[in-house]
Design a protein around this motif. Sequence first.
Motif, PDB file in Angstrom:
ATOM      1  N   ARG A 155     -41.099  15.782  38.686  1.00  0.00           N
ATOM      2  CA  ARG A 155     -42.209  14.932  39.107  1.00  0.00           C
ATOM      3  C   ARG A 155     -41.733  13.527  39.448  1.00  0.00           C
ATOM      4  O   ARG A 155     -42.152  12.936  40.445  1.00  0.00           O
ATOM      5  CB  ARG A 155     -43.265  14.893  38.004  1.00  0.00           C
ATOM      6  N   ASP A 156     -40.847  12.976  38.616  1.00  0.00           N
ATOM      7  CA  ASP A 156     -40.357  11.619  38.835  1.00  0.00           C
ATOM      8  C   ASP A 156     -39.626  11.478  40.167  1.00  0.00           C
ATOM      9  O   ASP A 156     -39.561  10.387  40.721  1.00  0.00           O
ATOM     10  CB  ASP A 156     -39.437  11.184  37.693  1.00  0.00           C
ATOM     11  N   ARG A 157     -39.136  12.587  40.706  1.00  0.00           N
ATOM     12  CA  ARG A 157     -38.404  12.546  41.969  1.00  0.00           C
ATOM     13  C   ARG A 157     -39.237  12.962  43.172  1.00  0.00           C
ATOM     14  O   ARG A 157     -39.006  12.498  44.269  1.00  0.00           O
ATOM     15  CB  ARG A 157     -37.156  13.423  41.866  1.00  0.00           C
ATOM     16  N   VAL A 158     -40.193  13.868  42.981  1.00  0.00           N
ATOM     17  CA  VAL A 158     -40.930  14.387  44.137  1.00  0.00           C
ATOM     18  C   VAL A 158     -42.378  13.912  44.216  1.00  0.00           C
ATOM     19  O   VAL A 158     -42.971  13.944  45.293  1.00  0.00           O
ATOM     20  CB  VAL A 158     -40.882  15.933  44.205  1.00  0.00           C
ATOM     21  N   ALA A 159     -42.964  13.499  43.094  1.00  0.00           N
ATOM     22  CA  ALA A 159     -44.362  13.057  43.096  1.00  0.00           C
ATOM     23  C   ALA A 159     -44.567  11.989  42.026  1.00  0.00           C
ATOM     24  O   ALA A 159     -45.341  12.173  41.089  1.00  0.00           O
ATOM     25  CB  ALA A 159     -45.288  14.249  42.858  1.00  0.00           C
ATOM     26  N   PRO A 160     -43.865  10.856  42.134  1.00  0.00           N
ATOM     27  CA  PRO A 160     -43.958   9.813  41.103  1.00  0.00           C
ATOM     28  C   PRO A 160     -45.401   9.366  40.888  1.00  0.00           C
ATOM     29  O   PRO A 160     -46.175   9.263  41.830  1.00  0.00           O
ATOM     30  CB  PRO A 160     -43.120   8.665  41.669  1.00  0.00           C
ATOM     31  N   GLY A 161     -45.721   9.136  39.644  1.00  0.00           N
ATOM     32  CA  GLY A 161     -47.059   8.661  39.313  1.00  0.00           C
ATOM     33  C   GLY A 161     -48.082   9.759  39.121  1.00  0.00           C
ATOM     34  O   GLY A 161     -49.178   9.496  38.633  1.00  0.00           O
ATOM     35  N   GLU A 196     -36.832  23.223  28.114  1.00  0.00           N
ATOM     36  CA  GLU A 196     -38.201  23.716  28.077  1.00  0.00           C
ATOM     37  C   GLU A 196     -38.850  23.252  29.383  1.00  0.00           C
ATOM     38  O   GLU A 196     -38.375  22.297  30.016  1.00  0.00           O
ATOM     39  CB  GLU A 196     -38.945  23.141  26.875  1.00  0.00           C
ATOM     40  N   PRO A 197     -39.928  23.889  29.812  1.00  0.00           N
ATOM     41  CA  PRO A 197     -40.538  23.506  31.084  1.00  0.00           C
ATOM     42  C   PRO A 197     -41.023  22.057  31.153  1.00  0.00           C
ATOM     43  O   PRO A 197     -40.861  21.406  32.182  1.00  0.00           O
ATOM     44  CB  PRO A 197     -41.715  24.474  31.231  1.00  0.00           C
ATOM     45  N   SER A 198     -41.618  21.535  30.085  1.00  0.00           N
ATOM     46  CA  SER A 198     -42.203  20.192  30.152  1.00  0.00           C
ATOM     47  C   SER A 198     -41.211  19.106  30.547  1.00  0.00           C
ATOM     48  O   SER A 198     -41.486  18.318  31.454  1.00  0.00           O
ATOM     49  CB  SER A 198     -42.900  19.830  28.836  1.00  0.00           C
ATOM     50  N   PRO A 199     -40.025  19.016  29.910  1.00  0.00           N
ATOM     51  CA  PRO A 199     -39.087  17.970  30.328  1.00  0.00           C
ATOM     52  C   PRO A 199     -38.597  18.158  31.764  1.00  0.00           C
ATOM     53  O   PRO A 199     -38.428  17.178  32.498  1.00  0.00           O
ATOM     54  CB  PRO A 199     -37.924  18.066  29.342  1.00  0.00           C
ATOM     55  N   ILE A 200     -38.397  19.402  32.173  1.00  0.00           N
ATOM     56  CA  ILE A 200     -37.956  19.663  33.548  1.00  0.00           C
ATOM     57  C   ILE A 200     -39.049  19.236  34.528  1.00  0.00           C
ATOM     58  O   ILE A 200     -38.775  18.609  35.553  1.00  0.00           O
ATOM     59  CB  ILE A 200     -37.597  21.151  33.745  1.00  0.00           C
ATOM     60  N   GLY A 212     -30.198  17.873  45.338  1.00  0.00           N
ATOM     61  CA  GLY A 212     -28.762  17.670  45.152  1.00  0.00           C
ATOM     62  C   GLY A 212     -28.383  16.818  43.955  1.00  0.00           C
ATOM     63  O   GLY A 212     -27.203  16.694  43.629  1.00  0.00           O
ATOM     64  N   GLU A 213     -29.353  16.232  43.262  1.00  0.00           N
ATOM     65  CA  GLU A 213     -29.078  15.396  42.090  1.00  0.00           C
ATOM     66  C   GLU A 213     -29.291  16.226  40.822  1.00  0.00           C
ATOM     67  O   GLU A 213     -30.373  16.773  40.598  1.00  0.00           O
ATOM     68  CB  GLU A 213     -30.018  14.192  42.073  1.00  0.00           C
ATOM     69  N   GLN A 214     -28.266  16.312  39.997  1.00  0.00           N
ATOM     70  CA  GLN A 214     -28.386  17.060  38.754  1.00  0.00           C
ATOM     71  C   GLN A 214     -29.333  16.342  37.802  1.00  0.00           C
ATOM     72  O   GLN A 214     -29.181  15.155  37.544  1.00  0.00           O
ATOM     73  CB  GLN A 214     -27.018  17.193  38.095  1.00  0.00           C
ATOM     74  N   VAL A 215     -30.320  17.099  37.289  1.00  0.00           N
ATOM     75  CA  VAL A 215     -31.267  16.527  36.334  1.00  0.00           C
ATOM     76  C   VAL A 215     -31.148  17.169  34.960  1.00  0.00           C
ATOM     77  O   VAL A 215     -31.667  16.624  33.986  1.00  0.00           O
ATOM     78  CB  VAL A 215     -32.732  16.607  36.848  1.00  0.00           C
TER      79      VAL A 215
END
Length: 95
Positions: free
Chosen positions: A81-87, A72-76, A59-62
């Motif tokens: 990752r920062d939201r679902v699997a940090p680190g 591009e895929p890399s920034p997305i 629900g959070e716009q990224v």
Amino acid sequence: MTAAPGPTHVVRIEYCVRCRWLPRAAWLAQEVLTTFEADLAEVALVPGTGGVFRVTVDGEQVWDRADQGFPEPSPIKRLIRDRVAPGRSLGHSEA
């Protein structure tokens, strides 16, 4: 015995149907699913209009094409990752 809960994170990719951006949205969805298949409950393609191309996580716009251009895929992948699997390392996508 209760089963362990599965992933709950949801990624939505809203794209403009009039602009014919479905192939771009589907390609991005494939990239996201390939990288986060064990971390996501759902990746949804959401038809829209008005030149929209927007990515949300839980629900959070990224990402919004109107402000940031086409992703591009890399920034997305880094934003997800920062939201679902940090680190977690993304390997070559980290560069």
